[in-house]
Write a protein that holds these residues in place. Sequence first.
Motif, PDB file in Angstrom:
ATOM      1  N   CYS A   1       0.836  -1.203   0.000  1.00  0.00           N
ATOM      2  CA  CYS A   1       0.000   0.000   0.000  1.00  0.00           C
ATOM      3  C   CYS A   1       0.874   1.258   0.000  1.00  0.00           C
ATOM      4  N   VAL A   2       1.856   1.303   0.874  1.00  0.00           N
ATOM      5  CA  VAL A   2       2.729   2.475   0.978  1.00  0.00           C
ATOM      6  C   VAL A   2       3.536   2.674  -0.301  1.00  0.00           C
ATOM      7  N   CYS A   3       4.099   1.595  -0.838  1.00  0.00           N
ATOM      8  CA  CYS A   3       4.897   1.720  -2.066  1.00  0.00           C
ATOM      9  C   CYS A   3       4.046   2.115  -3.271  1.00  0.00           C
ATOM     10  N   THR A   4       2.787   1.719  -3.265  1.00  0.00           N
ATOM     11  CA  THR A   4       1.894   2.119  -4.353  1.00  0.00           C
ATOM     12  C   THR A   4       1.585   3.614  -4.280  1.00  0.00           C
ATOM     13  N   LEU A   5       1.412   4.109  -3.069  1.00  0.00           N
ATOM     14  CA  LEU A   5       1.081   5.522  -2.892  1.00  0.00           C
ATOM     15  C   LEU A   5       2.307   6.426  -2.876  1.00  0.00           C
ATOM     16  N   LEU A   6       3.495   5.828  -2.709  1.00  0.00           N
ATOM     17  CA  LEU A   6       4.729   6.589  -2.607  1.00  0.00           C
ATOM     18  C   LEU A   6       5.188   7.054  -3.983  1.00  0.00           C
ATOM     19  N   LEU A   7       5.368   8.326  -4.139  1.00  0.00           N
ATOM     20  CA  LEU A   7       5.865   8.923  -5.376  1.00  0.00           C
ATOM     21  C   LEU A   7       5.133   8.467  -6.636  1.00  0.00           C
ATOM     22  N   PRO A   8       3.837   8.636  -6.689  1.00  0.00           N
ATOM     23  CA  PRO A   8       3.133   8.272  -7.926  1.00  0.00           C
ATOM     24  C   PRO A   8       3.496   9.236  -9.055  1.00  0.00           C
ATOM     25  N   VAL A   9       3.702   8.686 -10.225  1.00  0.00           N
ATOM     26  CA  VAL A   9       3.999   9.502 -11.403  1.00  0.00           C
ATOM     27  C   VAL A   9       2.783   9.421 -12.313  1.00  0.00           C
ATOM     28  N   PRO A  10       2.022  10.529 -12.425  1.00  0.00           N
ATOM     29  CA  PRO A  10       0.809  10.487 -13.251  1.00  0.00           C
ATOM     30  C   PRO A  10       1.125  10.203 -14.708  1.00  0.00           C
ATOM     31  N   ILE A  11       0.278   9.407 -15.333  1.00  0.00           N
ATOM     32  CA  ILE A  11       0.413   9.087 -16.750  1.00  0.00           C
ATOM     33  C   ILE A  11      -0.322  10.169 -17.536  1.00  0.00           C
ATOM     34  N   PRO A  12       0.323  10.760 -18.542  1.00  0.00           N
ATOM     35  CA  PRO A  12      -0.360  11.786 -19.337  1.00  0.00           C
ATOM     36  C   PRO A  12      -1.662  11.251 -19.931  1.00  0.00           C
ATOM     37  N   GLY A  13      -2.689  12.061 -19.893  1.00  0.00           N
ATOM     38  CA  GLY A  13      -3.988  11.644 -20.406  1.00  0.00           C
ATOM     39  C   GLY A  13      -4.929  11.199 -19.298  1.00  0.00           C
ATOM     40  N   GLY A  14      -4.443  11.213 -18.059  1.00  0.00           N
ATOM     41  CA  GLY A  14      -5.304  10.897 -16.928  1.00  0.00           C
ATOM     42  C   GLY A  14      -5.668   9.441 -16.767  1.00  0.00           C
ATOM     43  N   SER A  15      -4.840   8.513 -17.267  1.00  0.00           N
ATOM     44  CA  SER A  15      -5.182   7.097 -17.174  1.00  0.00           C
ATOM     45  C   SER A  15      -4.403   6.411 -16.058  1.00  0.00           C
TER      46      SER A  15
END
Length: 183
Positions: free
Chosen positions: A34-48
């Motif tokens: 859970c923590v690693c998934t939420l840690l430093l998320p890099v958004p994908i262009p296009g909102g996907s």
Amino acid sequence: MKFYMCYISISEAFMKNKHFINIVKAALFAALTCVCTLLLPVPIPGGSGYVNIGDVMTALSGVFCGPLFGFLAAGLGSGLADLFAGYVIYAPATFVIKGLMAFTVALMLKANAKYMVVPGVLLAEAEMIGGYFIFEYILYGFASASAGFFGNLIQGSACLVISCVMIYVLRANKTVNRLLLVV
């Protein structure tokens, strides 16, 4: 003095119980996922969605917790991350997809622990890419599922490399093996 002796005997009994140890490891890996998934998320262009390192912990859950507890750890940790991040509609699918990823890695390593690391993680990442494509196709249609496909491909590729390196390094460490490889 009697309380201390009772405490020691209870703790020794728990440490000898492999089922108890596996439950504790699954809870630990669920939290780490859970923590690693939420840690430093890099958004994908296009909102996907977003790219994260949660798949690394998903693979490690399968390695160190086995098929059943790895499934539960990876599924719960990733599903909770979706809930916390606001992707509520994805949480049930994430539970199943990420759980199956850990299950696959665990089964492949049980077949041959030395040579099945890369194929196991590769197959798990392919499950993730295909699973989310099918889920998004059902929800949003082909165009949106195709947009999410490339983001998942990027995440899967990055996590494939990181996961394989982490698995080889951690399994070579004798202390880690002593502590975590009780499946």
